[in-house]
Motif scaffolding. Structure first.
Motif, PDB file in Angstrom:
ATOM      1  N   ILE A   1       0.792  -1.096   0.074  1.00  0.00           N
ATOM      2  CA  ILE A   1      -0.120   0.021  -0.151  1.00  0.00           C
ATOM      3  C   ILE A   1       1.002   1.146  -0.141  1.00  0.00           C
ATOM      4  O   ILE A   1       1.755   1.365   0.850  1.00  0.00           O
ATOM      5  CB  ILE A   1      -0.796  -0.091   1.332  1.00  0.00           C
ATOM      6  N   SER A   2       0.760   2.068  -0.838  1.00  0.00           N
ATOM      7  CA  SER A   2       1.432   3.311  -1.005  1.00  0.00           C
ATOM      8  C   SER A   2       0.664   4.567  -1.600  1.00  0.00           C
ATOM      9  O   SER A   2      -0.202   4.293  -2.433  1.00  0.00           O
ATOM     10  CB  SER A   2       2.752   2.981  -1.944  1.00  0.00           C
ATOM     11  N   VAL A   3       1.221   5.613  -1.280  1.00  0.00           N
ATOM     12  CA  VAL A   3       0.576   6.905  -1.777  1.00  0.00           C
ATOM     13  C   VAL A   3       1.261   7.342  -3.220  1.00  0.00           C
ATOM     14  O   VAL A   3       0.846   8.003  -3.967  1.00  0.00           O
ATOM     15  CB  VAL A   3       0.568   8.252  -0.969  1.00  0.00           C
ATOM     16  N   VAL A   4       2.397   6.575  -3.718  1.00  0.00           N
ATOM     17  CA  VAL A   4       3.145   6.822  -4.795  1.00  0.00           C
ATOM     18  C   VAL A   4       3.499   5.166  -5.425  1.00  0.00           C
ATOM     19  O   VAL A   4       4.727   5.123  -5.590  1.00  0.00           O
ATOM     20  CB  VAL A   4       4.123   7.766  -4.717  1.00  0.00           C
ATOM     21  N   PRO A   5       2.630   4.359  -5.867  1.00  0.00           N
ATOM     22  CA  PRO A   5       3.146   2.897  -6.122  1.00  0.00           C
ATOM     23  C   PRO A   5       4.166   3.015  -7.406  1.00  0.00           C
ATOM     24  O   PRO A   5       4.519   2.127  -7.747  1.00  0.00           O
ATOM     25  CB  PRO A   5       1.795   2.471  -6.486  1.00  0.00           C
TER      26      PRO A   5
ATOM     27  N   LEU B   1      -3.334   4.137  -2.365  1.00  0.00           N
ATOM     28  CA  LEU B   1      -4.053   4.657  -1.328  1.00  0.00           C
ATOM     29  C   LEU B   1      -5.065   5.488  -1.692  1.00  0.00           C
ATOM     30  O   LEU B   1      -6.093   5.599  -1.028  1.00  0.00           O
ATOM     31  CB  LEU B   1      -3.405   5.264  -0.026  1.00  0.00           C
ATOM     32  N   HIS B   2      -4.897   6.559  -2.607  1.00  0.00           N
ATOM     33  CA  HIS B   2      -5.631   7.503  -3.074  1.00  0.00           C
ATOM     34  C   HIS B   2      -7.111   6.779  -3.565  1.00  0.00           C
ATOM     35  O   HIS B   2      -8.275   7.451  -3.487  1.00  0.00           O
ATOM     36  CB  HIS B   2      -5.025   8.342  -4.093  1.00  0.00           C
ATOM     37  N   ASP B   3      -7.096   5.496  -4.194  1.00  0.00           N
ATOM     38  CA  ASP B   3      -8.123   4.908  -4.441  1.00  0.00           C
ATOM     39  C   ASP B   3      -9.003   4.602  -3.370  1.00  0.00           C
ATOM     40  O   ASP B   3     -10.420   4.326  -3.495  1.00  0.00           O
ATOM     41  CB  ASP B   3      -7.776   3.657  -4.996  1.00  0.00           C
TER      42      ASP B   3
ATOM     43  N   GLU C   1      -8.785   6.982   7.957  1.00  0.00           N
ATOM     44  CA  GLU C   1      -9.885   6.414   7.292  1.00  0.00           C
ATOM     45  C   GLU C   1      -9.448   5.701   6.090  1.00  0.00           C
ATOM     46  O   GLU C   1      -9.863   4.747   5.638  1.00  0.00           O
ATOM     47  CB  GLU C   1     -10.918   7.315   6.956  1.00  0.00           C
ATOM     48  N   PRO C   2      -8.759   6.369   5.055  1.00  0.00           N
ATOM     49  CA  PRO C   2      -8.299   5.547   3.663  1.00  0.00           C
ATOM     50  C   PRO C   2      -7.608   4.387   3.907  1.00  0.00           C
ATOM     51  O   PRO C   2      -7.567   3.444   3.356  1.00  0.00           O
ATOM     52  CB  PRO C   2      -7.798   6.699   2.816  1.00  0.00           C
TER      53      PRO C   2
END
Length: 224
Positions: free
Chosen positions: A6-10, A38-40, A65-66
């Motif tokens: 899980i990443s914000v910049v995969p 994670l943005h998804d 939450e996300p």
């Protein structure tokens, strides 16, 4: 083995897993690697996943939450032997831990970013926290790639000669001995004669002796 990250910049990790041993292991069906943005999993209008820390201070924190939504989704589909958070204050990643994790069926890595993740995620979901060294990176993506590579290469069949992984540095508590290849003589520097002798027991003894000497000189802490 299945590895979820899980990443914000995969996108930072995509190229890493598309080459070399990780790619071959994936193509051979030995491991499947899944990167999750994670943005998804954000419910915010602009897919925001971070917020200001309570109490003030510099930096942003990945919101609970996300990340909780993402974890709940993945955990509803399979059981993970370990849910790992990459963090500077975690357990130092070493070969013994890589050996242990290589026997798992499902692993999940959470990459931190900004000032880290909401502490409630660590309390509720995380089963192991890992650091790759006493320094701070911009995020946990590089650390996740390092851990995944060290783990994947230990899976039987991931590298051509399985015994190669067993003779790496740290597997027996020592650094690996010097290695040489052709030509036997180069610019006045010759390969040790014992390695050309074909005498397996003498070669094995020489390599062990060199490992001990190299460890004493470079990492005496390992011998303690």
């Amino acid at each position: 083995m299945r590895i979820d990250i899980i990443s914000v910049v995969p996108a930072l990790m995509q190229s890493f897993f598309e080459h070399s041993i990780c790619k071959r292991a994936s193509q051979a069906g030995l491991v499947s690697i899944h990167l999750h943005d994670l943005h998804d999993y954000s419910s915010k209008k602009f897919r925001q996943v971070d917020d200001y820390p309570f109490g003030g201070g510099a930096g942003m924190v990945i919101a609970v939450e996300p990340l909780s939504t993402c974890l709940d989704h993945l955990m509803s589909e399979r059981t993970y032997q370990e849910i790992i958070f990459l963090t500077p204050d975690g357990e130092t990643f070493q070969q013994g831990l890589a050996n242990q994790l290589s026997m798992a069926e499902n692993l999940l890595f959470i990459c931190g970013h900004y000032k880290g993740i909401d502490e409630r995620i660590r309390e509720k979901y995380v089963t192991k926290e890992i650091s790759i060294g006493d320094y701070v990176l911009s995020g946990g993506e590089i650390a996740a790639a390092v851990c995944a590579d060290a783990i994947i290469r230990l899976i039987p069949g991931a590298i051509g000669d399985e015994s190669s992984a067993l003779t790496d540095s740290f597997q027996d508590g020592l650094l690996a001995p010097p290695v040489y290849t052709r030509p036997a003589s180069f610019k006045g520097m010759d390969v040790p004669e014992v390695l050309l002798s074909g005498h397996e027991k003498k070669i094995e003894a020489w390599r062990h002796e060199q490992s001990v000497k190299r460890t004493q000189a470079r990492r005496p802490d390992l011998l303690q």
